[in-house]
Design a protein around this motif. Structure first.
Motif, PDB file in Angstrom:
ATOM      1  N   ASP A  69       0.835  -1.209   0.000  1.00  0.00           N
ATOM      2  CA  ASP A  69       0.000   0.000   0.000  1.00  0.00           C
ATOM      3  C   ASP A  69       0.865   1.251   0.000  1.00  0.00           C
ATOM      4  N   LEU A  70       1.973   1.202   0.743  1.00  0.00           N
ATOM      5  CA  LEU A  70       2.907   2.332   0.754  1.00  0.00           C
ATOM      6  C   LEU A  70       3.477   2.576  -0.637  1.00  0.00           C
ATOM      7  N   ALA A  71       3.899   1.507  -1.289  1.00  0.00           N
ATOM      8  CA  ALA A  71       4.481   1.646  -2.630  1.00  0.00           C
ATOM      9  C   ALA A  71       3.472   2.244  -3.603  1.00  0.00           C
ATOM     10  N   ARG A  72       2.224   1.808  -3.516  1.00  0.00           N
ATOM     11  CA  ARG A  72       1.197   2.345  -4.412  1.00  0.00           C
ATOM     12  C   ARG A  72       0.946   3.827  -4.133  1.00  0.00           C
ATOM     13  N   ALA A  73       0.970   4.202  -2.850  1.00  0.00           N
ATOM     14  CA  ALA A  73       0.771   5.610  -2.515  1.00  0.00           C
ATOM     15  C   ALA A  73       1.918   6.467  -3.030  1.00  0.00           C
ATOM     16  N   LEU A  74       3.131   5.954  -2.907  1.00  0.00           N
ATOM     17  CA  LEU A  74       4.307   6.710  -3.320  1.00  0.00           C
ATOM     18  C   LEU A  74       4.485   6.734  -4.839  1.00  0.00           C
ATOM     19  N   ALA A  75       3.710   5.923  -5.544  1.00  0.00           N
ATOM     20  CA  ALA A  75       3.815   5.880  -7.006  1.00  0.00           C
ATOM     21  C   ALA A  75       3.511   7.227  -7.643  1.00  0.00           C
ATOM     22  N   ALA A  76       2.796   8.092  -6.917  1.00  0.00           N
ATOM     23  CA  ALA A  76       2.509   9.431  -7.438  1.00  0.00           C
ATOM     24  C   ALA A  76       3.789  10.204  -7.709  1.00  0.00           C
ATOM     25  N   GLY A  77       4.854   9.863  -6.979  1.00  0.00           N
ATOM     26  CA  GLY A  77       6.124  10.552  -7.163  1.00  0.00           C
ATOM     27  C   GLY A  77       6.830  10.202  -8.448  1.00  0.00           C
ATOM     28  N   VAL A  78       6.365   9.165  -9.142  1.00  0.00           N
ATOM     29  CA  VAL A  78       6.955   8.799 -10.426  1.00  0.00           C
ATOM     30  C   VAL A  78       6.386   9.675 -11.539  1.00  0.00           C
TER      31      VAL A  78
END
Length: 295
Positions: free
Chosen positions: A47-56
């Motif tokens: 879930d953390l990785a999916r949330a941080l995907a916005a930074g890509v």
């Protein structure tokens, strides 16, 4: 239910891998599992990785994560907090992260720039050198029996097998097993060894325990007059060794190494798989305030 790695839409695989490794979800076998079968800690990292995907896709977006660490045990909460903070401060993920939580125990592990405490109605600004500092992770290292591998075998990113002649080492944190490393002599080379297995349990990934363990084992071999190599394709290990002055690149094998079963049964090399080999050269390591400490 789709595999974890399919839950990021059309994002390039390289970016997905970078995100998963950044949050400490570093077990490739779990990347192809359905989300529903993951443990609570693994789901939290995913879930953390999916949330941080916005930074890509964007430049430094604000990512607010509600109920941060509320559904995981406190060990996972501490390590997960440290992993995401580490990734953001190193620039692995380009976001401005806001963790919303009812737990106070993660504050030092997350190392926030500021804290808004709704219970007291005040903002604690801890900027620059006054920022909260993460406690060191103090590990203990032991030579162990081959049987200890059974706890770690299913988490290795390639194979659960292990040579019976391997030297085995176990790392513990607060009396709990967290990491395993095994070494073997390099065939045909005197006093030259290689790391054949290196695994950190999923709940403890993302804060550098694996490489601290590898380097502690390498130092033991160096003290005995041995050279030591590690050959792998795991993205987290490659990233560390390329950046660290304690390792030098020995070989880049874009199509892998040939099968070597003729010389040793059950030794298969890495045919068809791109790998990089690094040799441990030693030297200084980060202070306890910056990285983990291995006693």
């Amino acid at each position: 239910d789709r595999a974890v790695i399919d839950g990021f839409g059309d994002m390039p695989t390289r970016d997905i891998t970078r995100l998963l490794v950044a949050v400490g979800f570093s077990s490739p076998p779990s990347w192809i599992k359905p989300y529903a079968v993951l443990s609570g800690g693994e789901k939290f990292r995913c879930d953390l990785a999916r949330a941080l995907a916005a930074g890509v896709a964007e430049t430094a977006p604000v990512v607010a994560f509600d109920e941060f660490t509320s559904v995981v045990d406190r060990n996972v909460a501490r390590v997960g907090s440290a992993a995401v903070a580490r990734a953001i401060r190193r620039g692995q993920v380009r976001v401005r992260f806001v963790a919303i939580s009812c737990h106070y125990d993660i504050a030092r592990w997350l190392e926030p720039d500021w804290v808004l405490d709704m219970a007291r109605g005040v903002i604690d600004a801890n900027l620059d050198r006054r920022r909260l500092r993460r406690p060191p992770v103090r590990l203990e290292l032991f030579r162990c029996h081959h049987a200890a591998w059974q706890l770690f075998a299913s988490h290795h990113y390639l194979s659960g097998s292990l040579s019976r002649s391997a030297r085995c080492f176990l790392a513990t944190w607060e009396d709990m097993p967290v990491g395993f490393c095994a070494t073997l002599p390099v065939i045909g080379r005197r006093d030259h060894w290689r790391i054949t297995r290196l695994v950190t349990l999923p709940d403890y990934q993302g804060i550098g325990i694996g490489m601290q363990l590898a380097e502690a084992v390498a130092e033991l071999h160096a003290a005995a007059g041995h050279r030591l190599n590690v050959t792998a394709s795991h993205p987290g290990l490659l990233m560390h060794c390329r950046r660290s002055p304690r390792w030098r690149t020995a070989r880049v094998l874009r199509t892998g190494s040939r099968r070597s079963g003729a010389y040793r049964p059950n030794y298969f090399g890495s045919p068809g798989r791109a790998v990089v080999s690094f040799e441990f050269v030693g030297g200084s390591q980060p202070s306890a305030g910056q990285e983990e400490v291995l006693d």
